[in-house]
Write an enzyme that holds these catalytic residues in place. Structure first.
Site, PDB file in Angstrom:
ATOM      1  N   GLU A 147      25.926  38.478  15.636  1.00  0.00           N
ATOM      2  CA  GLU A 147      25.281  38.725  14.336  1.00  0.00           C
ATOM      3  C   GLU A 147      25.510  40.170  13.900  1.00  0.00           C
ATOM      4  O   GLU A 147      25.741  40.435  12.717  1.00  0.00           O
ATOM      5  CB  GLU A 147      23.766  38.456  14.407  1.00  0.00           C
ATOM      6  CG  GLU A 147      23.384  37.022  14.731  1.00  0.00           C
ATOM      7  CD  GLU A 147      23.678  36.023  13.615  1.00  0.00           C
ATOM      8  OE1 GLU A 147      24.173  36.453  12.550  1.00  0.00           O
ATOM      9  OE2 GLU A 147      23.443  34.825  13.821  1.00  0.00           O
ATOM     10  N   ASP A 294      31.765  26.788  14.881  1.00  0.00           N
ATOM     11  CA  ASP A 294      32.271  26.937  13.511  1.00  0.00           C
ATOM     12  C   ASP A 294      33.239  28.097  13.240  1.00  0.00           C
ATOM     13  O   ASP A 294      34.427  27.905  12.972  1.00  0.00           O
ATOM     14  CB  ASP A 294      31.098  26.984  12.517  1.00  0.00           C
ATOM     15  CG  ASP A 294      29.948  27.930  12.933  1.00  0.00           C
ATOM     16  OD1 ASP A 294      30.097  28.637  13.938  1.00  0.00           O
ATOM     17  OD2 ASP A 294      28.922  27.968  12.234  1.00  0.00           O
ATOM     18  N   GLU A 388      18.671  21.286   8.109  1.00  0.00           N
ATOM     19  CA  GLU A 388      19.422  21.884   9.215  1.00  0.00           C
ATOM     20  C   GLU A 388      20.205  20.848  10.000  1.00  0.00           C
ATOM     21  O   GLU A 388      21.276  21.131  10.519  1.00  0.00           O
ATOM     22  CB  GLU A 388      18.475  22.637  10.159  1.00  0.00           C
ATOM     23  CG  GLU A 388      18.162  24.057   9.727  1.00  0.00           C
ATOM     24  CD  GLU A 388      19.369  24.987   9.707  1.00  0.00           C
ATOM     25  OE1 GLU A 388      20.231  24.834   8.816  1.00  0.00           O
ATOM     26  OE2 GLU A 388      19.446  25.879  10.554  1.00  0.00           O
ATOM     27  N   GLU A 406      26.651  27.962   3.237  1.00  0.00           N
ATOM     28  CA  GLU A 406      27.928  27.292   3.552  1.00  0.00           C
ATOM     29  C   GLU A 406      28.357  26.277   2.492  1.00  0.00           C
ATOM     30  O   GLU A 406      29.541  26.178   2.167  1.00  0.00           O
ATOM     31  CB  GLU A 406      27.861  26.590   4.916  1.00  0.00           C
ATOM     32  CG  GLU A 406      27.985  27.518   6.111  1.00  0.00           C
ATOM     33  CD  GLU A 406      26.714  28.280   6.433  1.00  0.00           C
ATOM     34  OE1 GLU A 406      25.686  28.053   5.755  1.00  0.00           O
ATOM     35  OE2 GLU A 406      26.747  29.116   7.358  1.00  0.00           O
ATOM     36  N   THR A 492      33.385  35.562   7.764  1.00  0.00           N
ATOM     37  CA  THR A 492      32.442  34.443   7.831  1.00  0.00           C
ATOM     38  C   THR A 492      31.122  34.783   7.146  1.00  0.00           C
ATOM     39  O   THR A 492      30.367  33.899   6.776  1.00  0.00           O
ATOM     40  CB  THR A 492      32.205  34.007   9.296  1.00  0.00           C
ATOM     41  OG1 THR A 492      31.543  32.757   9.294  1.00  0.00           O
ATOM     42  CG2 THR A 492      31.409  35.035  10.079  1.00  0.00           C
TER      43      THR A 492
HETATM   44  C1  DMJ Z   1      26.125  33.279   8.327  1.00  0.00           C
HETATM   45  O1  DMJ Z   1      25.502  34.358   8.923  1.00  0.00           O
HETATM   46  C2  DMJ Z   1      27.559  33.191   8.741  1.00  0.00           C
HETATM   47  O2  DMJ Z   1      28.230  32.451   7.788  1.00  0.00           O
HETATM   48  C3  DMJ Z   1      27.751  32.590  10.095  1.00  0.00           C
HETATM   49  O3  DMJ Z   1      29.087  32.388  10.429  1.00  0.00           O
HETATM   50  C4  DMJ Z   1      27.028  31.293  10.278  1.00  0.00           C
HETATM   51  N1  DMJ Z   1      26.169  31.022   9.204  1.00  0.00           N
HETATM   52  C5  DMJ Z   1      25.344  32.037   8.672  1.00  0.00           C
HETATM   53  C6  DMJ Z   1      24.610  31.534   7.458  1.00  0.00           C
HETATM   54  O4  DMJ Z   1      24.247  30.221   7.538  1.00  0.00           O
END
Ligand code: DMJ
Length: 933
Positions: A147, A294, A388, A406, A492
């Protein structure tokens, strides 16, 4: 690769750009062509309408960002219900989710480049100054490496990328001297100790001040990490190396990726969800494209785009091929086992996989992207947001929704690829739902339960980093953005990194390329960019024609979690016994169980337990059937346990200035008016005297005709209810006496009766934990008159009634809003009320001493019936479902002829290996039981 870093990518008209500069924005590439041929289909949206929606996004961003800056900054996040900052350590721990908070003003950093995309250059300049002045990266806090990388390092690098762009333009940021980059580098060095493992995979957590393992670090003993956690570093780390010339970051991220690639399951080419960072063993062997994996896939493809290194594309394509072979069951994406990829590991999907259609656009595989996106959109239309997790037959599996971006991301990319105005309408729906259901006076609140519409006191930083960016870009024209978005790639977390990095400081690219790549079958790889002439062969209705057959996929769905089992049988062969059909009283079923080596144990409490000993099965095929049966049974059981958790009730504050926008999560009672039976109760609140409600009220005039507030404790819940009812109250809200308790951190329960007949209690009673209760108590202190609605599902509120943004219409709005929420009678029959799916929930008798309150999660045995054999679901398939099943069976028969992978149900496997696999599977299922997104 060519000297420019990418001869194999799309030809670029701008040679100094990255190889895939056009495909980097594959999407944008497609848009150019696709929009030019668009002539029919969904009605085009006018420029005015798009501008209006773009402006709405700007206003929404201001509401979120403004409230964060005013009420939360410098805290990491805004708590939009209590309108204050979330400071780690000062709030009850929420577990892993708190590991994103490092006391480094997370939301501000995550928002930096959004400000520039949204054309708020002045605000960006101010925000950068605040980051440089206020943010400390040396806190004694244990944070998630993943994160911190995607949100903070990515945020700083995105900010730096746009700061230098603006500086070059000559108007803003003229004072800027790479300060954000210096902070990014400082943070990069702080993350590096996490990589001190023999595998090169990083520890999942690090102490910002003390690193790993020191006595003060309070971390460094973990053994496992998720695949996405270890495989989502390369973009930020490589950008940091290339911006600064310090190659170590890119080297470390590459090494972690190399290790994951080495460890892929060689026959399926899939990776598991969790890996041991020391041994490289897969800890969780289930595999999908959502939670836990993912962005590993995302970063392989994007690393190729940004760095122009063929090896990343080779790896991506290999995995992609496996994903499409095993996980993709259009429109679904279902987790499978890495060793047995024809075996589904779950009957539900998680919300994080909603990014995948966007990635498929980048890959150029538009058809499945359109299909999955359409399925997801229908789930959203049903619940307003993507829960979720949801089952293969589209029921809610996990009802939370933390405002994840997303789906908006995929919508943006699909619009870019197809130019189909349908996707603009989708974006408009997202905006409407956010304003209608998530907007609260102090920001936007996550949904605690999409079924009731109740809120959680949480606004994650990714909501600002991603949601507003994608929504704004969806409606923007090129000239609405002050720079060319196609020159950048989205991380991401939607941070922007410039594609010119591909040709800068490339000293370490390809250093680690292994000889293995030459062994791969090159013909499998698509080296060319998606060509819109092929994707949309003069057919403006292309996307619509793909969506059309799926238009009712969610409403008319049938359970299909075990389709793979059916697929393994040729017509004529008797299908094995399926868990959902099993009846413990059917002698034929018991006989089949025996053949499969499954024995039935009757427990003293009347429940039945199943145990399988593969060695006792009549044959290896029967043993394998037994294994499948047990796996289905575990799934079914866990599914039923989930379903038996009754959705919580809702307390919605409907008076000024809330107007129904704040919805609190409440527990029901086993007595009194049942709010799930088409009833709701509305009234002003009044505190009872005595506050505990344990004796006749001394202020009956104050509670008469109102909803009485009573404190938990000292006597039974039912006694409180009787006392307030006798005083004329029309409902009651019991507020927990355990200070600081909250439905965010404690499991809800239903208030049990007193063991006697409670039919005399006619009024509805709800329970609020202390934090939610104090929101009402604070409101009384501030506004005196507070009106609430007690129901099982929040009622619609009018999105146009935000008093802050539209002061002129405040009074009108108030009236309108109140009307829309409900007529002002106390109990109202609802016509379209969705009834809750189940009717039992953990229950708790009222505590008489503080010590008892700790037992909040205790379950009364009489209410619990989680055993599938006692309470099994008999699913009747209607005509359409039967057709679907037949169709699938036919398909599978054809597949089976041509695809050796499908015939696993028939092949003979040695008992030893079945036993070993069985143990592995049971372990994996046990892990999955504990699974959290
Ligand atoms: C984000 O922090 C990023 O996209 C991460 O890769 C996974 N998803 C969260 C938000 O849902």
């Amino acid at each position: 690769m060519s000297e420019a870093g990418g001869g194999r990518g799309c030809g670029s008209s701008v040679p100094q750009r990255a190889p895939w500069s056009l495909v980097a924005a594959t999407a944008a590439f497609c848009l150019v062509s696709a929009t030019s041929v668009w002539t029919a289909g969904a009605a085009p949206m006018s420029r005015e309408e798009r501008q209006k929606l773009g402006n709405q996004v700007l206003e929404m961003f201001d509401h979120a960002y403004g409230n964060y800056m005013e009420h939360a900054y410098p805290a990491d996040e805004l708590m939009p219900l209590t309108c204050r900052g979330r400071v780690r350590g000062q709030e009850p721990s929420r577990g892993d989710v708190d590991d994103a908070l490092g006391k480094f003003s997370l939301t501000l950093i995550d928002s930096l480049d959004t400000l520039v995309v949204l054309n708020k250059t002045k605000e960006f300049e101010d925000a950068v100054r605040k980051v440089l002045r206020d943010v400390n990266l040396d806190n004694d806090v244990v944070v998630s490496v993943f994160e911190t990388n995607i949100r903070v390092l990515g945020g700083l690098l995105g900010g730096h990328s746009l700061a230098i762009m603006l500086k070059e333009k000559g108007e803003y940021m003229q004072w800027y001297n790479d300060e954000l980059l210096q902070m990014a580098k400082q943070l990069g060095y702080k993350l590096l100790p996490a990589f001190n493992t023999t595998s090169g995979l990083p520890y999942p957590r690090i102490n910002l001040k003390f690193g790993i393992r020191k006595p003060e670090a309070r971390t460094g003993t973990e053994t496992d990490t998720c695949t996405a956690c270890a495989g989502t570093l390369i973009l930020e780390f490589a950008a940091l190396s290339r911006f600064t010339g310090a190659t170590i970051f890119e080297e470390y991220a590459r090494k972690a990726l190399d290790f994951l690639w080495e460890k892929r399951q060689r026959s399926s080419n899939l990776v598991g969800v969790t890996i041991n960072i020391h041994t490289g063993d897969w800890v969780r062997k289930d595999s999908g494209v959502g939670a836990g994996i993912d962005s590993y896939y995302e970063y392989l493809l994007k690393a190729y785009v940004l760095l122009g290194d063929d090896s990343f594309l080779e790896r991506f394509n290999t995995h992609y091929d496996a994903i499409m072979r095993y996980i993709s069951q259009p429109p679904l994406l279902l987790d499978v086992h890495i060793h047995k990829p024809m075996l589904n590991a779950r009957t539900w999907m998680d919300a994080l996989l909603a990014f995948f259609p966007g990635l498929q656009v980048l890959k150029g595989d538009i058809r499945p992207a359109i299909e999955t996106h359409e399925m997801l959109y229908q789930v959203i239309k049903k619940h307003n947001f993507l829960p979720e997790a949801f089952t293969t037959d589209f029921r809610v599996h996990w009802a939370q929704h933390p405002l994840r971006p997303e789906f908006a991301e995929s919508t943006y990319f699909l619009y870019k690829a197809t130019g189909d105005p349908y996707y603009l309408e989708v974006g408009k729906t997202l905006i409407e739902n956010l304003n209608k259901y998530a907007r609260v006076p102090c920001g936007f609140a996550a949904m605690k339960d999409v079924r009731t519409g109740s809120h959680e006191d949480r606004m994650d930083s990714f909501f600002l980093a991603e949601m507003f960016k994608y929504l704004y870009l969806l409606f923007a024209d090129k000239e609405d953005i002050i720079f060319d978005i196609e020159d950048y790639i989205f991380t991401t977390e939607a941070h922007l990194l410039p594609l010119w990095l591909s040709t800068t400081n490339q000293s370490i690219s390809k250093k680690n390329t292994t000889s293995e790549y030459t062994e791969l079958d090159d013909s499998n790889f698509d080296w060319t960019c998606p060509n819109t002439q092929i994707l949309f062969p003069n057919d403006p209705l292309y996307a619509q024609s793909i969506r059309e057959p799926l238009k009712n996929v969610v409403d008319k769905s049938c359970p299909r979690g075990i389709i793979r089992v059916e697929e393994s049988f040729r017509s004529g062969a008797k299908p094995p016994l399926r868990a959902r059909d099993f009846m413990a009283t059917n002698p034929e079923h018991l006989e089949i169980l025996k053949k499969m080596g499954v024995s039935l144990i009757h427990l003293k409490d009347g429940r039945v337990q199943l145990v399988q000993h593969a060695i006792q099965a009549a044959s290896s095929i029967d043993a394998e059937d037994g294994l499948r049966f047990m796996q289905e049974m575990i799934e079914l059981s866990s599914q039923q346990q989930k379903e038996q958790q009754l959705p919580p009730r809702a307390v919605q504050i409907v008076s000024h200035p809330f107007f129904g926008r704040v919805v609190l999560t409440a527990g029901p009672a086993q007595f009194g008016l049942d709010l799930s039976k088409h009833k709701e109760t509305r009234g002003f609140v009044a505190s009872s005297k005595p506050y505990n409600g344990c004796s006749e009220l001394t202020n009956p005039e104050a509670v008469m005709g109102k909803i009485a507030l009573i404190q938990r404790g000292q006597c039974m819940f039912a006694e409180k209810a009787r006392n307030i009812q006798n005083a004329g109250a029309i409902g009651g809200i019991v507020i927990d006496d355990n200070e600081g308790s909250s439905s965010d951190t404690a499991p809800l329960f239903q208030m049990a009766g007193d063991g006697k007949d409670t039919d005399d209690i006619k009024i509805p009673m709800l329970f609020l934990f202390s934090k939610e209760g104090s929101i009402i108590l604070d409101a009384i202190r501030e506004y005196e008159e507070v009106e609430v609605l007690l129901s099982d599902k929040a009622k619609d509120r009018d999105p146009d009634t935000d008093s802050e943004e539209q002061p002129s219409s405040e009074n009108d709005s108030q009236d309108q809003s109140a009307e829309q929420i409900a007529p002002s009678s106390q109990e109202v029959d609802l016509v379209d009320q969705e009834s809750p799916e189940e009717s039992s929930l953990n229950s708790e008798p009222e505590s008489s001493s503080p010590a008892d309150t700790d037992n909040a999660a205790s379950v009364s045995a009489s209410e619990q019936n989680s055993n599938p054999m006692e309470n099994h679901e008999t699913t009747s398939l209607d005509g359409e479902c039967t057709d679907l099943d037949n169709q699938l069976q036919e398909q599978s028969e054809t597949e089976e002829d041509s695809n050796p992978n499908v015939s696993w149900g028939k092949k003979v496997q040695p008992i030893d290996s079945i036993l070993a696999d069985w143990n592995e599977d049971i372990e994996a299922f046990e892990m999955m039981e504990k699974d959290e997104l």
